[in-house]
Design a protein around this motif. Structure first.
Motif, PDB file in Angstrom:
ATOM      1  N   GLU A   5       1.096  -1.118   0.104  1.00 15.51           N
ATOM      2  CA  GLU A   5      -0.097   0.027  -0.024  1.00 15.51           C
ATOM      3  C   GLU A   5       0.831   1.279   0.001  1.00 15.51           C
ATOM      4  O   GLU A   5       0.499   2.382  -0.596  1.00 15.51           O
ATOM      5  CB  GLU A   5      -0.906   0.002   1.094  1.00 15.51           C
ATOM      6  CG  GLU A   5      -2.010  -1.053   1.257  1.00 15.51           C
ATOM      7  CD  GLU A   5      -2.931  -0.808  -0.031  1.00 15.51           C
ATOM      8  OE1 GLU A   5      -3.386   0.189  -0.267  1.00 15.51           O
ATOM      9  OE2 GLU A   5      -3.094  -1.871  -0.852  1.00 15.51           O
ATOM     10  N   GLU A   6       1.973   1.328   0.652  1.00 17.50           N
ATOM     11  CA  GLU A   6       2.805   2.288   0.678  1.00 17.50           C
ATOM     12  C   GLU A   6       3.630   2.703  -0.599  1.00 17.50           C
ATOM     13  O   GLU A   6       3.649   3.826  -1.128  1.00 17.50           O
ATOM     14  CB  GLU A   6       3.995   2.144   1.894  1.00 17.50           C
ATOM     15  CG  GLU A   6       3.507   2.258   3.183  1.00 17.50           C
ATOM     16  CD  GLU A   6       4.632   2.019   4.247  1.00 17.50           C
ATOM     17  OE1 GLU A   6       5.660   1.893   3.927  1.00 17.50           O
ATOM     18  OE2 GLU A   6       4.217   2.131   5.390  1.00 17.50           O
ATOM     19  N   THR A   7       3.844   1.482  -1.261  1.00 19.01           N
ATOM     20  CA  THR A   7       4.475   1.662  -2.614  1.00 19.01           C
ATOM     21  C   THR A   7       3.429   2.446  -3.690  1.00 19.01           C
ATOM     22  O   THR A   7       3.583   3.436  -4.397  1.00 19.01           O
ATOM     23  CB  THR A   7       4.741   0.222  -3.359  1.00 19.01           C
ATOM     24  OG1 THR A   7       5.745  -0.294  -2.441  1.00 19.01           O
ATOM     25  CG2 THR A   7       4.990   0.224  -4.808  1.00 19.01           C
ATOM     26  N   ARG A  11       3.505   6.035  -5.501  1.00 22.46           N
ATOM     27  CA  ARG A  11       3.212   6.206  -6.682  1.00 22.46           C
ATOM     28  C   ARG A  11       2.159   7.281  -7.061  1.00 22.46           C
ATOM     29  O   ARG A  11       2.405   8.108  -8.036  1.00 22.46           O
ATOM     30  CB  ARG A  11       2.790   4.777  -7.603  1.00 22.46           C
ATOM     31  CG  ARG A  11       2.691   4.864  -9.049  1.00 22.46           C
ATOM     32  CD  ARG A  11       2.304   3.377  -9.616  1.00 22.46           C
ATOM     33  NE  ARG A  11       2.197   3.591 -10.843  1.00 22.46           N
ATOM     34  CZ  ARG A  11       3.266   3.230 -11.580  1.00 22.46           C
ATOM     35  NH1 ARG A  11       4.451   2.819 -11.190  1.00 22.46           N
ATOM     36  NH2 ARG A  11       3.176   3.175 -13.123  1.00 22.46           N
ATOM     37  N   VAL A  12       1.185   7.336  -6.324  1.00 22.84           N
ATOM     38  CA  VAL A  12       0.286   8.318  -6.668  1.00 22.84           C
ATOM     39  C   VAL A  12       0.810   9.709  -6.071  1.00 22.84           C
ATOM     40  O   VAL A  12       0.793  10.606  -7.057  1.00 22.84           O
ATOM     41  CB  VAL A  12      -1.092   8.308  -5.859  1.00 22.84           C
ATOM     42  CG1 VAL A  12      -1.826   9.419  -5.818  1.00 22.84           C
ATOM     43  CG2 VAL A  12      -1.730   7.069  -6.164  1.00 22.84           C
ATOM     44  N   GLN A  13       1.503   9.824  -5.099  1.00 22.49           N
ATOM     45  CA  GLN A  13       2.209  11.029  -4.819  1.00 22.49           C
ATOM     46  C   GLN A  13       3.354  11.618  -5.996  1.00 22.49           C
ATOM     47  O   GLN A  13       3.313  12.589  -6.287  1.00 22.49           O
ATOM     48  CB  GLN A  13       3.130  10.982  -3.395  1.00 22.49           C
ATOM     49  CG  GLN A  13       2.158  10.605  -2.390  1.00 22.49           C
ATOM     50  CD  GLN A  13       2.917  10.489  -0.970  1.00 22.49           C
ATOM     51  OE1 GLN A  13       4.001   9.979  -1.097  1.00 22.49           O
ATOM     52  NE2 GLN A  13       2.082  10.901  -0.008  1.00 22.49           N
ATOM     53  N   GLY A  14       3.986  10.612  -6.631  1.00 26.11           N
ATOM     54  CA  GLY A  14       4.960  10.724  -7.536  1.00 26.11           C
ATOM     55  C   GLY A  14       4.280  11.455  -8.870  1.00 26.11           C
ATOM     56  O   GLY A  14       4.582  12.328  -9.629  1.00 26.11           O
TER      57      GLY A  14
END
Length: 210
Positions: A5-7, A11-14
């Motif tokens: 989930e952190e990954t 990815r969304v934040q990126g």
């Protein structure tokens, strides 16, 4: 939150960070270009001329999205403004593509509808869409104002546009996200120029009827 989930969150934040960087670049480099485009569109509406928007794929969706903001309203209660997306009539699009060439789907519509003093706004994330280029070239040659929203690279689209905004990003999705934000800024400025506190009170402005 587990590792997977952190990954996904990262990815969304990126993605959001990349969009923010592209928007920030346009903010620093091209805010004045958006203002100049708004003056062109508002001036055309004041003169009872029309705005035509066109592009392919996501740019087709953006064209009809922005046309709807002008025809209906954006933020203000006001009269409808004469804007038309050349991407929505399936009978027109498919008949031109079938009888002539897909490269002519916007050109033939402009030839039938466009007049000197109107505005042609082409959207192309690559800047190389042949049907967009053909329409802009004809518009430029026949006295229409030509505006463009493009990606990072300079192309023939620059030659045919009086004003063009480049999004400095290589990812199509980021370019499209900036295009719709710039389009919303354009809608906001045009509404303010025509209906805001400092707008002209000329009762003949801004729309062309009939």
């Amino acid at each position: 939150m587990n590792g997977n989930e952190e990954t996904w969150v990262h990815r969304v934040q990126g993605i959001l960070d990349a969009t923010a960087r592209a928007l920030a670049a346009v903010k620093e480099q091209d805010a004045e270009t958006v203002v100049r485009m708004a003056h062109v569109v508002a001036g055309a509406f004041r003169s009872r001329r029309r705005l035509y928007l066109f592009g392919n794929g996501g740019s087709a969706a953006d064209s009809q999205h922005l046309a709807a903001e002008f025809i209906n309203r954006f933020q203000r209660e006001r009269d409808p403004l004469p804007a038309m997306a050349l991407t929505t009539d399936t009978s027109v699009l498919t008949s031109i593509a079938n009888d002539y060439d897909f490269r002519d789907v916007f050109l033939r519509q402009l030839r039938g509808l466009g007049e000197a003093g109107d505005v042609a706004l082409g959207l192309s994330t690559s800047g190389r869409s042949e049907n967009v280029l053909r329409a802009l070239r004809w518009a430029r040659e026949h006295g229409l104002h030509t505006l463009g929203l493009a990606g990072a690279q300079k192309t023939d689209m620059d030659v045919y546009c009086d004003l063009i905004l480049h999004v400095p990003d290589a990812v199509t999705a980021r370019v499209q996200e900036v295009h719709i934000t710039v389009g919303h800024a354009l809608c906001d400025l045009v509404e303010e120029m025509l209906y805001g506190a400092g707008a002209s009170k000329n009762p003949m402005s801004p729309v062309r009827c009939g």
